[in-house]
Motif scaffolding. Structure first.
Motif, PDB file in Angstrom:
ATOM      1  N   LYS A  20     -41.029 -34.650  10.310  1.00 40.06           N
ATOM      2  CA  LYS A  20     -41.467 -35.963  10.778  1.00 40.06           C
ATOM      3  C   LYS A  20     -41.073 -36.224  12.232  1.00 40.06           C
ATOM      4  N   TRP A  21     -41.908 -36.945  12.909  1.00 44.67           N
ATOM      5  CA  TRP A  21     -41.711 -37.521  14.235  1.00 44.67           C
ATOM      6  C   TRP A  21     -41.739 -36.509  15.387  1.00 44.67           C
ATOM      7  N   CYS A  22     -40.954 -35.469  15.298  1.00 43.40           N
ATOM      8  CA  CYS A  22     -40.941 -34.469  16.383  1.00 43.40           C
ATOM      9  C   CYS A  22     -40.530 -33.129  15.800  1.00 43.40           C
ATOM     10  N   GLY A  23     -41.111 -32.048  16.326  1.00 43.86           N
ATOM     11  CA  GLY A  23     -40.853 -30.728  15.781  1.00 43.86           C
ATOM     12  C   GLY A  23     -39.605 -30.043  16.294  1.00 43.86           C
ATOM     13  N   SER A  24     -38.874 -30.672  17.197  1.00 48.53           N
ATOM     14  CA  SER A  24     -37.683 -30.029  17.753  1.00 48.53           C
ATOM     15  C   SER A  24     -36.549 -30.004  16.731  1.00 48.53           C
ATOM     16  N   TRP A  25     -35.619 -29.058  16.937  1.00 50.45           N
ATOM     17  CA  TRP A  25     -34.477 -28.932  16.030  1.00 50.45           C
ATOM     18  C   TRP A  25     -33.551 -30.136  16.172  1.00 50.45           C
ATOM     19  N   ARG A  26     -33.203 -30.470  17.438  1.00 49.89           N
ATOM     20  CA  ARG A  26     -32.394 -31.638  17.739  1.00 49.89           C
ATOM     21  C   ARG A  26     -32.957 -32.342  18.963  1.00 49.89           C
TER      22      ARG A  26
ATOM     23  N   THR B 158     -49.717 -33.981  16.780  1.00 49.72           N
ATOM     24  CA  THR B 158     -50.142 -35.239  16.170  1.00 49.72           C
ATOM     25  C   THR B 158     -49.368 -35.459  14.884  1.00 49.72           C
ATOM     26  N   ILE B 159     -49.257 -36.731  14.509  1.00 52.02           N
ATOM     27  CA  ILE B 159     -48.628 -37.099  13.238  1.00 52.02           C
ATOM     28  C   ILE B 159     -49.567 -38.041  12.494  1.00 52.02           C
ATOM     29  N   ASP B 160     -49.338 -38.164  11.157  1.00 50.17           N
ATOM     30  CA  ASP B 160     -50.138 -39.105  10.372  1.00 50.17           C
ATOM     31  C   ASP B 160     -49.448 -40.464  10.364  1.00 50.17           C
ATOM     32  N   ALA B 161     -49.964 -41.365   9.600  1.00 54.70           N
ATOM     33  CA  ALA B 161     -49.438 -42.734   9.579  1.00 54.70           C
ATOM     34  C   ALA B 161     -48.013 -42.797   9.039  1.00 54.70           C
ATOM     35  N   GLU B 162     -47.582 -41.770   8.299  1.00 59.24           N
ATOM     36  CA  GLU B 162     -46.221 -41.735   7.769  1.00 59.24           C
ATOM     37  C   GLU B 162     -45.253 -41.015   8.713  1.00 59.24           C
ATOM     38  N   GLY B 163     -45.766 -40.506   9.821  1.00 60.57           N
ATOM     39  CA  GLY B 163     -44.925 -39.825  10.802  1.00 60.57           C
ATOM     40  C   GLY B 163     -44.825 -38.324  10.603  1.00 60.57           C
ATOM     41  N   ARG B 164     -45.576 -37.781   9.596  1.00 58.18           N
ATOM     42  CA  ARG B 164     -45.498 -36.341   9.344  1.00 58.18           C
ATOM     43  C   ARG B 164     -46.369 -35.584  10.353  1.00 58.18           C
ATOM     44  N   ILE B 165     -45.840 -34.468  10.861  1.00 59.01           N
ATOM     45  CA  ILE B 165     -46.579 -33.658  11.836  1.00 59.01           C
ATOM     46  C   ILE B 165     -47.722 -32.963  11.115  1.00 59.01           C
ATOM     47  N   ILE B 166     -48.940 -33.157  11.644  1.00 56.91           N
ATOM     48  CA  ILE B 166     -50.102 -32.538  11.012  1.00 56.91           C
ATOM     49  C   ILE B 166     -50.793 -31.535  11.942  1.00 56.91           C
ATOM     50  N   PHE B 167     -50.343 -31.491  13.225  1.00 53.99           N
ATOM     51  CA  PHE B 167     -50.909 -30.505  14.152  1.00 53.99           C
ATOM     52  C   PHE B 167     -49.964 -30.352  15.344  1.00 53.99           C
ATOM     53  N   PHE B 168     -49.847 -29.121  15.838  1.00 50.21           N
ATOM     54  CA  PHE B 168     -49.173 -28.868  17.127  1.00 50.21           C
ATOM     55  C   PHE B 168     -49.784 -27.614  17.734  1.00 50.21           C
ATOM     56  N   ASN B 169     -49.837 -27.568  19.037  1.00 48.61           N
ATOM     57  CA  ASN B 169     -50.381 -26.380  19.694  1.00 48.61           C
ATOM     58  C   ASN B 169     -49.256 -25.404  20.043  1.00 48.61           C
ATOM     59  N   GLU B 170     -49.633 -24.243  20.599  1.00 44.43           N
ATOM     60  CA  GLU B 170     -48.647 -23.212  20.914  1.00 44.43           C
ATOM     61  C   GLU B 170     -47.657 -23.664  21.975  1.00 44.43           C
ATOM     62  N   ALA B 171     -48.130 -24.462  22.915  1.00 41.22           N
ATOM     63  CA  ALA B 171     -47.224 -24.957  23.962  1.00 41.22           C
ATOM     64  C   ALA B 171     -46.118 -25.813  23.360  1.00 41.22           C
ATOM     65  N   ALA B 172     -46.445 -26.600  22.314  1.00 39.42           N
ATOM     66  CA  ALA B 172     -45.430 -27.416  21.634  1.00 39.42           C
ATOM     67  C   ALA B 172     -44.428 -26.527  20.914  1.00 39.42           C
ATOM     68  N   ALA B 173     -44.932 -25.483  20.232  1.00 44.41           N
ATOM     69  CA  ALA B 173     -44.035 -24.558  19.542  1.00 44.41           C
ATOM     70  C   ALA B 173     -43.091 -23.865  20.525  1.00 44.41           C
ATOM     71  N   ASP B 174     -43.625 -23.505  21.691  1.00 46.87           N
ATOM     72  CA  ASP B 174     -42.779 -22.882  22.714  1.00 46.87           C
ATOM     73  C   ASP B 174     -41.704 -23.844  23.210  1.00 46.87           C
ATOM     74  N   LEU B 175     -42.084 -25.106  23.419  1.00 43.99           N
ATOM     75  CA  LEU B 175     -41.114 -26.080  23.922  1.00 43.99           C
ATOM     76  C   LEU B 175     -40.017 -26.315  22.883  1.00 43.99           C
ATOM     77  N   TRP B 176     -40.408 -26.432  21.597  1.00 44.50           N
ATOM     78  CA  TRP B 176     -39.416 -26.675  20.549  1.00 44.50           C
ATOM     79  C   TRP B 176     -38.598 -25.427  20.215  1.00 44.50           C
ATOM     80  N   GLY B 177     -39.196 -24.236  20.425  1.00 43.09           N
ATOM     81  CA  GLY B 177     -38.528 -23.000  20.034  1.00 43.09           C
ATOM     82  C   GLY B 177     -38.615 -22.735  18.546  1.00 43.09           C
TER      83      GLY B 177
END
Length: 488
Positions: free
Chosen positions: A78-84, A50-69
């Protein structure tokens, strides 16, 4: 909680992830409910953040961390937790262009937008994004929740299917599929080339439409075996092309099953075996010819020894006569080898019919009888024989002479052969008359290989005519051939 690839979980999360009031106004029940819901999000197999109204990530689960690495810092990334990020075509995507950013900026949910995340180790993970904006009770935009579905396996399957389709389409073999009712569903380019029908002409039609009517029973048997789940390995059958011609093919039939293992049809691979058949027939012909020639060689050699013995005064004379005749036989035999003359490896040269006949009959000449008429009388005008026709004409004369040694005039001490030819209306007219041989009572019951070979050469290669007249006093053979085919 179940996760579906249409991203419906984001909508349910949007209804649950409301802005948290000031700490002083949170009661214990609300706090416990929120903690329980976040634990459920952590347990989900799909990536959720999830992100806030400014686009900052305020929550992610373990599956998201695994996908992003990686694990982005909350409240900063902001917007997405991936590197690129990358577009589906491989172009770099800015984070503020990602589906989550678009959903928040435009205030609308996005369903199944495709992109790829690159991990810090360089690996890329293709995914589908399902971002949904979050609003408070007054309707004000407060952030967004996103579900990312890893489609790596789907992409691999698609790539595999593309490669398989490319292989099928580029295959020289005919490859087609049909359902359990024997209705054609696919038809590749190889099938178009082999049978002449385009895919548009055959898809939706029964397989039997290109099978000869008298062979429909074969297809019924094939279909029965396929319905039992059997694979039918290579077997040879006949099929009909669009132009009506028949073609021999080798076919393999394999059952087709859906992802659940249910039988849905059959795939067929057909290979044209016309050339293979021709090669087999040619090989069989060569084997028969080799066997025939070996047998003839022994028979002729025996006849030459007998001929030599009749005129030899001493063993030395006989040995010399046999040696000379065997040498002449070798030279004559060389003329019957395709592409060679006299066995010396040189290309066939133009010659004359008279010279050719003399070379073939040289092994059977008896010097003692030259003073009379010898074993052969050869009469006729000079007629050139072209290099392309030398071997075949030599083979005809050789076979006729061999039969005369084995069964005809040359098998008797006083026998001889008169060969006479003339040219009329651009045709060679040749007569072969045997004298002094054993009495004849008609043709043999079965045509031998040599006689069959002579007939094929005269009537087939040269487009001529051949006849045998079995006179009691001796065989008469008449043949005619276009001069044009002999001189080129």
């Amino acid at each position: 909680m179940s996760i579906s690839t249409d991203g419906s979980v984001s909508g349910r999360l949007a209804r649950r992830l409301r802005p948290v009031p000031a700490a002083g106004r949170i009661d214990t029940a609300s706090r416990d409910s929120e903690l329980l819901f976040r634990e459920l999000l952590e347990a989900l197999p799909a990536a959720v953040y999830t992100i806030d109204a400014e686009g900052r990530i305020i929550f992610f689960n373990e599956a998201a961390a695994d996908l992003w690495g990686c694990r982005p810092p909350l409240g900063k990334k902001k917007w997405c937790g991936s590197w690129r990020l990358y577009w589906p075509d491989g172009r770099p995507m800015r984070h503020d262009e990602c589906p989550m950013a678009v959903a928040l900026k435009e205030g609308r949910p996005i369903r199944g937008a495709e992109a790829a995340a690159e991990r810090p180790d360089g690996t890329r993970v293709p995914f589908l994004a399902y971002p949904t904006p979050l609003r408070d009770r007054s309707g004000a935009l407060t952030g967004a929740v996103n579900t990312l579905i890893d489609i790596t396996e789907r992409k691999r399957s698609e790539e595999f299917e593309k490669r398989l389709a490319s292989i099928v389409e580029s295959s020289e073999d005919a490859i087609l599929s049909a359902d359990l009712d024997d209705i054609i569903g696919t038809w590749n380019s190889g099938a178009e080339r082999l049978f002449g029908y385009t895919a548009e002409e055959v898809i939706g039609k029964p397989v039997t439409f290109y099978i000869p009517v008298d062979r429909h029973g074969e297809e019924s048997d094939i279909l029965s075996r396929i319905r039992r789940g059997e694979r039918i390995d290579s077997y040879e059958i006949v099929r009909r092309r669009k132009d009506g011609s028949l073609v021999e093919v080798s076919v393999t039939v394999s059952p087709l099953k859906d992802p659940d293992g249910k039988l849905i049809g059959a795939a067929r691979i057909a290979r044209d075996i016309t050339e293979r058949r021709r090669a087999q027939e040619q090989q069989n012909l060569l084997v028969r010819e080799m066997s025939h020639r070996v047998k003839n060689l022994f028979a002729v050699t025996s006849g030459l020894v007998t001929l030599s013995a009749r005129s030899a005064r001493t063993p030395a004379d006989m040995a010399e006569a046999v040696r000379e005749r065997l040498g002449a036989l070798a030279r004559a035999h060389g003329l019957t080898r395709p592409g060679l003359i006299n066995g010396n490896g040189q290309p066939c040269q133009d010659t004359t019919l008279h010279a050719l006949v003399q070379t073939i009959f040289a092994p059977y000449v008896d010097p003692e009888r030259i003073k009379g008429h010898g074993f052969f009388i050869i009469t006729g005008p000079s007629l050139p024989i072209g290099g392309n026709a030398v071997t075949s004409v030599a083979l005809i004369m050789h076979e006729l002479a061999t039969n005369a040694v084995k069964y005809g005039a040359l098998s008797s001490p006083g026998g001889y052969i008169h060969i006479d030819w003339s040219v009329k209306k651009d045709e060679l007219l040749l007569t072969w008359k045997e004298h002094g041989g054993p009495s004849l009572d008609g043709p043999a019951e079965h045509e031998g290989f040599g006689s069959s070979l002579v007939r094929r050469l005269v009537t087939g290669q040269f487009g001529g005519q051949l006849s045998y007249d079995w006179k009691p006093k001796g065989l008469i053979i008449r043949l005619s051939m276009p001069v044009e085919r002999l001189t080129t």
